[in-house]
Motif scaffolding. Sequence first.
Motif, PDB file in Angstrom:
ATOM      1  N   MET A   1       0.796  -1.222   0.000  1.00 48.17           N
ATOM      2  CA  MET A   1       0.000   0.000   0.000  1.00 48.17           C
ATOM      3  C   MET A   1       0.824   1.264   0.000  1.00 48.17           C
ATOM      4  SD  MET A   1      -1.592  -0.260   3.800  1.00 48.17           S
ATOM      5  CE  MET A   1      -0.551  -0.626   5.205  1.00 48.17           C
ATOM      6  N   ASP A   2       2.149   1.154   0.090  1.00 46.50           N
ATOM      7  CA  ASP A   2       2.973   2.356  -0.039  1.00 46.50           C
ATOM      8  C   ASP A   2       3.465   2.560  -1.466  1.00 46.50           C
ATOM      9  OD1 ASP A   2       4.815   0.274  -0.105  1.00 46.50           O
ATOM     10  OD2 ASP A   2       6.365   1.427   0.932  1.00 46.50           O
ATOM     11  N   ALA A   3       3.093   1.651  -2.380  1.00 48.93           N
ATOM     12  CA  ALA A   3       3.480   1.772  -3.794  1.00 48.93           C
ATOM     13  C   ALA A   3       2.394   1.109  -4.633  1.00 48.93           C
ATOM     14  CB  ALA A   3       4.840   1.126  -4.043  1.00 48.93           C
ATOM     15  N   LEU A   4       1.271   1.782  -4.758  1.00 49.54           N
ATOM     16  CA  LEU A   4       0.087   1.199  -5.386  1.00 49.54           C
ATOM     17  C   LEU A   4       0.178   1.292  -6.913  1.00 49.54           C
ATOM     18  CD1 LEU A   4      -2.461   2.813  -2.929  1.00 49.54           C
ATOM     19  CD2 LEU A   4      -1.943   0.370  -3.082  1.00 49.54           C
ATOM     20  N   ASP A   5      -0.193   0.209  -7.559  1.00 52.23           N
ATOM     21  CA  ASP A   5      -0.191   0.165  -9.021  1.00 52.23           C
ATOM     22  C   ASP A   5      -1.506   0.741  -9.535  1.00 52.23           C
ATOM     23  OD1 ASP A   5       0.518  -0.354 -11.620  1.00 52.23           O
ATOM     24  OD2 ASP A   5       0.009  -2.487 -11.534  1.00 52.23           O
ATOM     25  N   LEU A   6      -1.728   2.020  -9.222  1.00 51.16           N
ATOM     26  CA  LEU A   6      -2.962   2.715  -9.581  1.00 51.16           C
ATOM     27  C   LEU A   6      -2.616   4.105 -10.079  1.00 51.16           C
ATOM     28  CD1 LEU A   6      -5.100   1.823  -6.415  1.00 51.16           C
ATOM     29  CD2 LEU A   6      -5.476   0.922  -8.724  1.00 51.16           C
TER      30      LEU A   6
ATOM     31  N   PRO B   1       7.081   1.538  10.331  1.00 53.20           N
ATOM     32  CA  PRO B   1       7.888   2.390  11.208  1.00 53.20           C
ATOM     33  C   PRO B   1       7.338   3.818  11.185  1.00 53.20           C
ATOM     34  CG  PRO B   1       9.303   1.013   9.839  1.00 53.20           C
ATOM     35  CD  PRO B   1       7.903   0.839   9.315  1.00 53.20           C
ATOM     36  N   PRO B   2       7.309   4.484  12.327  1.00 54.58           N
ATOM     37  CA  PRO B   2       6.691   5.819  12.387  1.00 54.58           C
ATOM     38  C   PRO B   2       7.195   6.790  11.330  1.00 54.58           C
ATOM     39  CG  PRO B   2       7.114   5.022  14.598  1.00 54.58           C
ATOM     40  CD  PRO B   2       7.727   4.009  13.662  1.00 54.58           C
ATOM     41  N   GLN B   3       8.482   6.738  10.996  1.00 52.89           N
ATOM     42  CA  GLN B   3       9.021   7.686  10.016  1.00 52.89           C
ATOM     43  C   GLN B   3       8.483   7.428   8.607  1.00 52.89           C
ATOM     44  OE1 GLN B   3      10.804   5.414  11.701  1.00 52.89           O
ATOM     45  NE2 GLN B   3      12.241   4.329  10.348  1.00 52.89           N
ATOM     46  N   ASP B   4       7.883   6.256   8.378  1.00 52.52           N
ATOM     47  CA  ASP B   4       7.361   5.931   7.053  1.00 52.52           C
ATOM     48  C   ASP B   4       5.897   6.308   6.869  1.00 52.52           C
ATOM     49  OD1 ASP B   4       9.813   4.948   6.402  1.00 52.52           O
ATOM     50  OD2 ASP B   4       9.241   2.839   6.430  1.00 52.52           O
ATOM     51  N   ILE B   5       5.201   6.635   7.948  1.00 53.60           N
ATOM     52  CA  ILE B   5       3.774   6.927   7.847  1.00 53.60           C
ATOM     53  C   ILE B   5       3.482   8.083   6.883  1.00 53.60           C
ATOM     54  CG2 ILE B   5       1.762   7.756   9.125  1.00 53.60           C
ATOM     55  CD1 ILE B   5       2.255   4.823   9.556  1.00 53.60           C
ATOM     56  N   PRO B   6       4.249   9.174   6.857  1.00 52.50           N
ATOM     57  CA  PRO B   6       3.951  10.230   5.868  1.00 52.50           C
ATOM     58  C   PRO B   6       3.957   9.712   4.433  1.00 52.50           C
ATOM     59  CG  PRO B   6       5.419  11.090   7.551  1.00 52.50           C
ATOM     60  CD  PRO B   6       5.327   9.608   7.783  1.00 52.50           C
TER      61      PRO B   6
ATOM     62  N   GLU C   1      -1.102  16.998   6.825  1.00 57.30           N
ATOM     63  CA  GLU C   1       0.048  17.449   6.037  1.00 57.30           C
ATOM     64  C   GLU C   1       0.085  16.785   4.659  1.00 57.30           C
ATOM     65  OE1 GLU C   1       3.466  16.670   8.420  1.00 57.30           O
ATOM     66  OE2 GLU C   1       2.901  18.110   9.974  1.00 57.30           O
ATOM     67  N   ALA C   2      -0.495  15.583   4.549  1.00 58.08           N
ATOM     68  CA  ALA C   2      -0.502  14.865   3.279  1.00 58.08           C
ATOM     69  C   ALA C   2      -1.648  15.295   2.367  1.00 58.08           C
ATOM     70  CB  ALA C   2      -0.588  13.365   3.532  1.00 58.08           C
ATOM     71  N   GLY C   3      -2.547  16.148   2.857  1.00 59.41           N
ATOM     72  CA  GLY C   3      -3.626  16.640   2.009  1.00 59.41           C
ATOM     73  C   GLY C   3      -5.002  16.136   2.370  1.00 59.41           C
ATOM     74  N   PHE C   4      -5.196  15.727   3.635  1.00 54.20           N
ATOM     75  CA  PHE C   4      -6.501  15.254   4.077  1.00 54.20           C
ATOM     76  C   PHE C   4      -7.137  16.244   5.048  1.00 54.20           C
ATOM     77  CE2 PHE C   4      -4.446  11.340   2.722  1.00 54.20           C
ATOM     78  CZ  PHE C   4      -5.467  10.729   1.999  1.00 54.20           C
ATOM     79  N   VAL C   5      -8.454  16.258   5.040  1.00 52.96           N
ATOM     80  CA  VAL C   5      -9.250  17.067   5.957  1.00 52.96           C
ATOM     81  C   VAL C   5     -10.009  16.113   6.873  1.00 52.96           C
ATOM     82  CG1 VAL C   5     -11.130  18.737   6.169  1.00 52.96           C
ATOM     83  CG2 VAL C   5      -9.497  18.922   4.270  1.00 52.96           C
ATOM     84  N   GLU C   6      -9.892  16.326   8.165  1.00 46.77           N
ATOM     85  CA  GLU C   6     -10.575  15.435   9.101  1.00 46.77           C
ATOM     86  C   GLU C   6     -12.081  15.672   9.079  1.00 46.77           C
ATOM     87  OE1 GLU C   6     -10.646  14.349  13.872  1.00 46.77           O
ATOM     88  OE2 GLU C   6      -8.821  15.220  12.994  1.00 46.77           O
ATOM     89  N   VAL C   7     -12.830  14.573   9.015  1.00 47.54           N
ATOM     90  CA  VAL C   7     -14.285  14.608   9.093  1.00 47.54           C
ATOM     91  C   VAL C   7     -14.737  14.303  10.515  1.00 47.54           C
ATOM     92  CG1 VAL C   7     -16.416  13.536   8.252  1.00 47.54           C
ATOM     93  CG2 VAL C   7     -14.509  13.936   6.673  1.00 47.54           C
ATOM     94  N   GLY C   8     -14.104  13.315  11.133  1.00 48.17           N
ATOM     95  CA  GLY C   8     -14.462  12.932  12.488  1.00 48.17           C
ATOM     96  C   GLY C   8     -13.512  11.878  12.995  1.00 48.17           C
ATOM     97  N   ARG C   9     -13.637  11.585  14.285  1.00 45.55           N
ATOM     98  CA  ARG C   9     -12.782  10.582  14.910  1.00 45.55           C
ATOM     99  C   ARG C   9     -13.592   9.809  15.937  1.00 45.55           C
ATOM    100  NH1 ARG C   9      -8.155  13.943  17.902  1.00 45.55           N
ATOM    101  NH2 ARG C   9      -7.967  14.866  15.815  1.00 45.55           N
TER     102      ARG C   9
ATOM    103  N   PRO D   1      -0.635   8.431  19.113  1.00 45.39           N
ATOM    104  CA  PRO D   1      -1.554   9.470  19.599  1.00 45.39           C
ATOM    105  C   PRO D   1      -2.446   9.901  18.438  1.00 45.39           C
ATOM    106  CG  PRO D   1       0.747  10.029  20.071  1.00 45.39           C
ATOM    107  CD  PRO D   1       0.764   8.891  19.101  1.00 45.39           C
ATOM    108  N   ILE D   2      -3.725   9.975  18.665  1.00 45.24           N
ATOM    109  CA  ILE D   2      -4.643  10.256  17.561  1.00 45.24           C
ATOM    110  C   ILE D   2      -4.381  11.635  16.958  1.00 45.24           C
ATOM    111  CG2 ILE D   2      -6.515  11.135  19.040  1.00 45.24           C
ATOM    112  CD1 ILE D   2      -8.457   9.601  17.106  1.00 45.24           C
ATOM    113  N   ASP D   3      -3.990  12.613  17.785  1.00 41.68           N
ATOM    114  CA  ASP D   3      -3.705  13.945  17.243  1.00 41.68           C
ATOM    115  C   ASP D   3      -2.486  13.930  16.325  1.00 41.68           C
ATOM    116  OD1 ASP D   3      -5.852  15.184  18.498  1.00 41.68           O
ATOM    117  OD2 ASP D   3      -4.689  15.736  20.270  1.00 41.68           O
ATOM    118  N   ASP D   4      -1.475  13.150  16.681  1.00 44.93           N
ATOM    119  CA  ASP D   4      -0.269  13.088  15.853  1.00 44.93           C
ATOM    120  C   ASP D   4      -0.575  12.455  14.498  1.00 44.93           C
ATOM    121  OD1 ASP D   4       0.890  14.076  18.118  1.00 44.93           O
ATOM    122  OD2 ASP D   4       2.426  12.524  18.291  1.00 44.93           O
ATOM    123  N   LEU D   5      -1.341  11.364  14.513  1.00 47.84           N
ATOM    124  CA  LEU D   5      -1.668  10.701  13.244  1.00 47.84           C
ATOM    125  C   LEU D   5      -2.545  11.607  12.390  1.00 47.84           C
ATOM    126  CD1 LEU D   5      -0.815   7.938  12.140  1.00 47.84           C
ATOM    127  CD2 LEU D   5      -3.061   7.066  12.792  1.00 47.84           C
ATOM    128  N   ALA D   6      -3.494  12.285  13.020  1.00 49.37           N
ATOM    129  CA  ALA D   6      -4.340  13.227  12.279  1.00 49.37           C
ATOM    130  C   ALA D   6      -3.505  14.355  11.676  1.00 49.37           C
ATOM    131  CB  ALA D   6      -5.422  13.793  13.196  1.00 49.37           C
TER     132      ALA D   6
END
Length: 212
Positions: free
Chosen positions: A103-108, A126-131, A183-191, A173-178
């Motif tokens: 899922m980090d290199a999708l053929d799409l 690994p945390p550094q790869d999540i972005p 930063e990647a271009g998502f807008v939070e709808v809810g949690r 932490p949910i705030d850190d992941l959000a």
Amino acid sequence: MTALPSYLAATADAYGALAHRYADLARRGLDHFPLDRAVLAAFAELARAEGAGPVAELGCGPGYTTAHLRDLGLDVFGLDLSPVMIDLAREAHPDLRFEVGSMDALDLADGTLGGIVSWYSVIHAPPQDIPRYFAEFRRVLAPGGPLLCAFFESEGGPVAAFDHKVTTAYRWPIDDLAGLAREAGFVEVGRMLREPHEDERFRRGHLLMHAR
């Protein structure tokens, strides 16, 4: 699929070795979790309203959540690192499409998906790869397409590794992941945060977002 980084290959091998046992445990995984079903239903409603393309469950395992999304009215397919898991998913749900992939290199192509569900599937990264994962999710999602990310929440602490039954995983932490998703271009709808059931160790986190 090209050669995987070592940690991804190790994750695929670990799930492959436990695939049949994992599939048995996961078979009725949503039955006793009404809040989990509710957040999946909210995702499905958003994806149907957008109608921007098919939905992918990334890290689908034996395909039970993929099938649940199909039952919620979505055009959905599943992808997983483990060929053994994909074989089990195809056997259990021959009417659905399942593919081996990372899922980090999708053929799409860019913007081709109408929604993504990552149901406890980024937990081993690994945390550094999540972005990088979130950037890839954003690349393949059409504008407005929803993303649902389920994970183990750190309950006020920092990002922390733990001894997951299959291989090392991380609590966030949910705030850190959000923040990383934003930063990647998502807008939070809810949690949604769910306290652990009696046979679970950790609080569960769920972030529902959409692509800008």
